[in-house]
Structure formats: C-alpha cells, structure tokens
Design a protein around this motif. Structure first.
Motif: not given
Lengths: 410, 410
Positions: A378-399
């Motif tokens: 029930i989960k998919v996790s990815v590791v990304v560069d920390e500078k992308y945290l906010e951008l990534g979360v917002r993009a996924l929230h929208n998608a």
C-alpha cells in the motif's frame, strides 16, 4: 447510548483553564446520555520538570524509581480534571493505572500492557459517573508502578476502549485530523474523513505527529475504531477504521515524507550468498536502524547495495561501511545525507495499476531524479535530493487530486 | 543489628542537594549494619503548589480527588531519594502508602491508619535494601488513596515502627530536640535528653513545632521509642520514652506556653444542675473548641464560670455567651483576648508537693497577677496578661533550675 473513550494529551490539559475546557467537553458527552471514560496525560511541561529533578540526582536514574516519579504527572491531571467535573456538577472518579489494574510487563519506562480489569470502571459508568484514568502508566504483577513510554497515553486509551468494547476511542490533540500531506509543505493539503489502520501505519512520518504508532497497531489488533480530533476546534476529525468498499475508490490517501534519512551505497561487491548480512550485520550491531534496502545485480558478478539510515547515524554508518568495503574487496563505499524520502500511501493501490507509473512520470516532468525506489502493498517510496521535497510533494498532491479527496478546512 | 525507622520532613528534603544529604545519612545507618526504613514528606513548597492548582479549579475541591492530587508530593520524594541512594551504591526501593498497604479509614484528608501489612517491607529489609516509604498517605479498603492530614508523615513513621517492632523511630526535623522552653523567649533554654510521652503531650504548644501530637499518642500506645533529631546538625536529639525511675528526680521537664488563647467569663449564673451545659453547649455547637474551664461557687446561689477558646474564635464565642447570659438571667458576660497560658509540665509533679506553690510564689514576686488556674496530674497551667509572658517564663525557668536539667547546646 454509546460508550466513548476520550484521550487528552499534555497540551490539551496544560493549564487549569484548559482542564476546565476539557471538563466542559466531557460533561457534554455525558449530558447527551453517553457513557464516557477519559484518559489524560501529564500537564505539558510537568514530565520534563520531573525528569530534570531526576537528572540532577543521577544522569541515568534507576528505571523503577523513574517510573514512580514520572507517573505522578498524570496523577495530578486526573485529580484536577475530576475536581473540575465535580465543580460543574458532573459526577466523576479518578483512577491511577494501578487502581484500574492496568497490568503490564516489568519493562520500566517502556512497559507493554498485558490486560485491564474493567470491573471498577464498568460499575462507575453504570452509576452514571465519568471515569478519569491516568494515561501512560500501569503496574506489573508485583504492584510496581510502570510507564508505557512515549505516547503511552494513546495506548492506554485504546487498551481501555478494547477492554470495555467502546464504540469509539477519540484522541484529542492539537491538530484536527490526519491530512493528505503536511499543510506546511502543501497548503492545499486537506483533512481526510477516514483512513485505514494500515495506511495510518505507513503514514508514520506524518502520523507520528498525530498518533503513536503503537496505539494504532493496538487499535487495529483489537478492532477499536479510533478518531483523531482537535482539542481546540470543533470538527469531526479523522476516523481510523477498517478497510471498506467505499475506500477502494480513492487510489491514494496521502503523501508522507521523511527529512531525517541518509543513504549509503556500496558498489562492486562480489555477488555471493551472505553478502547482505556481511554488509548490514555491522550496522545493526552498532544499533543503527535501517529503513529502505535496495540491491541491484550489476555486471562482472558483482552487485551494488544501497540502504538508508537515520541522518544522525550517517557518519558512524559510513565508517562501518568503508571497513566492510575493505574486508569484502568492494569497489567503493559512499553516502549522501542530503536526501529525503517521499511516499504515496493508499489501500487503493492494491487494486489499481499504474500508481507507480503516474508517480514516476510526475516527478520526471518536474525534472526530479529518483535515487531509490521501494514498494509495499500500500505504499510507493522514492528517495530524491532534499532540495526537491516541496516541489515533489506538491506535484504529487496535484497529480493524484488529493485536494478533492480530502475535506475542506472550515 | 537494630531496625531503625527514620522520618524526614519537607524542609529536610526540600531540594535535590538536601535529598542527597539525607541519602548519605541513611546509607551510613545501613553501612554500620542496621536495617532502615525511611519515611519522607513532600519537598517543602510542593504541597502548597498542588493546593493552589486545586483551588484555582474549586475553592472546595472534592476531598477524594484532593487526596489523589496531594499524595503525588510524597511520591516524588520517595523516587528521588531512592535514586540518590542507588547513585551512592546503596540498594533501595520506594513504596507509596498504597503499595505497602497502609490501610486507613475513608476519611479523606484526615484518614486514620487501621493497619499495615509489613510483608513487603520485611522481605526488602532482609534482602539488604533500604525501604523508602511515602509518608502522610494510605489507601482505604476499596483502594482509594487517602491522606492522613497535617503531620501525617510522623504518624506513618510511628505506625511503621510499631508494625515492624523497630528499635527506634527517629524524627528528623529542623530543630535538634525538645527544649525546656522556647529558646526565643528564654535564651537559657536547654535541650532535654529525654522526656516522657505524657509530658510531650502536655507540652503540645511547644511540642507541636517538633512533633505531631497524633504521632506521639500513637507511639505511646504502641510503645515505640521516639527520638527527635536535627536533619542539619549532629546530635543525640531528645528521646521520648516511657517513665523510668531516673526521671522521678526531675520535678519539672519544661515550660509550655500558648499565645493563641482568649478567656471568656459569665458572672452571676443561677447555680443549678445543667448550667455548665447551658453555657458551653452553644459554644461547642458552633464548632468552637474549649481549652481550660474553671468554675467557682460565689455568693447568693449564683456562680461564676470562666473558659478559654482560640483567639480566632473570641468574637463569635463572646456573642454566643452574651445571648446565653440573657437567656439564663446572668449578671454579666465579658471576655479578654490579651491573655496567655503558661504551663509547667513534668511527671515528677506526681510525687513532689509544692510545685504549684513555688510557681505562684515566683509569679507573685514578679508582680504577675494570675487570672485562672488549672491543673492536671503532670501539669499546672495559669492564665496571665500577655504582656507578662516573657517575664513569667524566664522567672519560672530560673526558679525550677531548668538550665541545669537540660543539655547544654553544642
């Protein structure tokens, strides 16, 4: 007539005025004809005051005596809340953990509940009284006072709800429910009306601010419906419940993330049985907890191996890994402590394909490179560069349209 | 090997440093091979802090919940003292009142001890541990937490000493013993090496600063040798003991006095059966405690009747007495709230004539007029104008050679 267990944390009972406000809330439940048991924590600040006294005597105080000391915090709150209830003509009776026989093992400071004798509580409820119970504490079989460790008051509430077969266990805290993601990162985050126990567990990094994992596990095990609400605002909060059909429709419930991780990689390790143990054994031996583990087969009969640890343990873990690399004749050991983990959580994932694909596509569109991937049912996790945290979360929230799935703020 | 019960009051455990000093003292007793049980009060200031919290919620808090609240004070101290003992490698174990089954009645805030189950304490002592018990508290037969009221920690210590048949019960306080009189009034006052239980009871007005009367009565009843010592200075203190032959030699042990009294007189009351009840009934009915009572037959079949009450009750008592005077057709009701009571106390009085005569002669020589006289087997009390208190006490201290009877200060 329903039987409700309510739990109020340290902030909710932090002052005399807040205790009086809790008394009003509790009295309303009784007035509408329901039975109610209230579990309370120590007033905020009190536990730290007691710990400071102990530390002034001994940096590592005797664990049994520490529990005798710390448990006074909740005892003060149960007395004050019961007084406040009497004051507004609501009959109430307080009990310490020992007085309602919350029997635990004897692991001082992190005891686990073995059973509860509900006879006294039931007879008070039947006599129309509010029962006020000290959270976080119990007694072992010899009558020694024990405490349950961090978040133990949530566990007390759930255990009482289970023993009493309560209709609902309501955890009052300083947030008004579980959100699709952290509103500080994505202001469009919405409160969820419902979430499953399994999702709640996977959302640990978000959920731990709201509810202790142990309490959630306990509630899941004993089928106790759990609700998270705000002490300070009106509202329905979030119900943590069993999977039901209605839930299948939502693919994703929320986006969790964790800023506290660091990743370590060892490259060119001879690919042979026992290699995983050779690498992770020394790390575990140093009491460092490992979160994600990914292994890829690479060319020349060697393999690459990557795992994540808490950022505090990064330096130590890297030293150990470099030693291991020398022993195993690996090509290289390296690490990166400027990464974050972002996870999509949702029971709907089980029955819907393409979640991971949409996730990777969304991140790619934003130019975010994925360093590691790990999945569970029930989960998919990815590791990304920390500078992308906010951008990534917002993009996924929208998608994933989470703004629509949640409940608008009042 | 002796078995000692020690009790330390709130000032003696008022800070972490003082708790550590108590731990040192206690560890010494164990080191010399004796068994030791320690009873402690709440850290000074703590009980008042808790009372203030309760009063902020309700001016008259529920008594059961008040005891739940207040009893946390001693629980904090037992934990901290046990930690301090562990820290200096002295094995110790703490117990709340409930944990060692200090069974009381259910009169919350002023409960009386009914019994103690000494099994746990004995087994810890035999295992070489120091046993640290919370004073002032117990449980009723239903397991409700109770407190024993003011000075209850002394009573806990004496009750434990009685149950364990201890060799001595030592009460550590901020004075170094019982004095022939208050040193602030007569600087030549000396510490007594010994005093009998009966004398101690009669010396209430002095003794209450040192020991609670209830604890003294309890010790007398169960033949527990009681010793008062200073927490802050070395010394033998004062042993409160049973009458023995050596004591007959001293005629007078000490001079007690009380500044808190007021006297009331009703004159010309018809001298008939039931008149005492007619006069004192309304006073007692208003919950006013009466101390001395003197009645003289006067001329014309009428009588004069004088009694003393606490100065706080003077105005109320005088009003009641004036009403009674009207009803009984008495000549006059009057009062004086600027009086004091001075008492000579000594078991030697029983076998020596002339004590009272010497007392009256001494006061007369100083020109001090005696307003009332009352005697018991081991006490002679007089009421005099309050301005003569210091003069009277010093003259009597000198006349009965108390400077020689006591023990010189170190």
């Amino acid at each position: 007539m329903a039987l409700i267990v309510q739990k109020y944390g340290g902030t909710s009972v932090g002052t005399v005025e807040r205790i009086q406000a809790v008394a009003e809330k509790v009295a309303q439940v009784r007035q509408r004809g329901d039975q109610i048991v209230v579990v309370v924590s120590a007033m905020s600040g009190e536990t730290n005051r007691l710990i400071a006294l102990a530390r002034a005597i001994d940096e590592r105080p005797d664990p049994r005596e520490m529990d005798v000391l710390i448990s006074t915090g909740e005892q003060v709150t149960i007395a004050l809340l019961s007084m406040a209830l009497h004051k507004i003509d609501c009959p109430a009776k307080s009990y310490t953990g020992g007085q309602v026989d919350i029997l635990t093992d004897n692991a001082f400071s992190k005891a686990r509940i073995r059973g509860i004798d509900d006879v006294r509580v039931r007879s008070d409820l039947e006599a129309g009284r509010v029962v006020v119970v000290a959270g976080f504490q119990g007694v072992d079989e010899h009558g020694n006072i024990t405490t349950l460790g961090r978040g133990g008051s949530d566990t007390t509430a759930v255990a009482l709800a289970a023993a009493l077969k309560a209709d609902e266990c309501q955890i009052f805290t300083d947030v008004d429910g579980v959100y699709t993601t952290d509103p500080r990162v994505e202001p469009k985050a919405r409160r969820l009306e419902r979430i499953t126990f399994e999702e709640m567990l996977e959302m640990a990094s978000l959920g731990s601010k709201v509810l202790q994992i142990r309490a959630v596990e306990f509630a899941g095990k004993y089928n106790v419906p759990l609700r998270v609400l705000s002490s300070f605002e009106e509202g329905e909060g979030t119900l943590i419940t069993f999977e039901d059909e209605g839930m299948e429709e939502a693919k994703i419930s929320g986006i969790a993330f964790n800023r506290d991780e660091a990743k370590l990689t060892i490259r060119g390790v001879p690919d042979q049985p026992g290699v995983a143990y050779s690498i992770l054994g020394p790390i575990a031996g140093a009491n460092i907890e490992i979160d994600m583990i990914v292994q890829n087969v690479s060319e020349d009969n060697t393999t690459d191996f990557t795992f994540t640890v808490h950022r505090n343990d990064f330096t130590k873990a890297l030293e150990l890994l470099q030693d291991t690399a020398t022993v195993l004749g690996a090509r290289e050991a390296s690490g990166d402590d400027s990464i974050v983990k972002i996870s999509l959580v949702g029971v709907g994932m089980r029955s819907h394909a393409g979640i991971a694909a949409t996730m990777f596509e969304t991140l790619a569109k934003e130019g975010i490179n994925i360093g590691m991937i790990s999945t569970s049912e029930i989960k998919v996790s990815v590791v990304v560069d920390e500078k992308y945290l906010e951008l990534g979360v917002r993009a996924l929230h929208n998608a994933f349209n989470l703004e629509q799935n949640g409940v608008a703020n009042p």
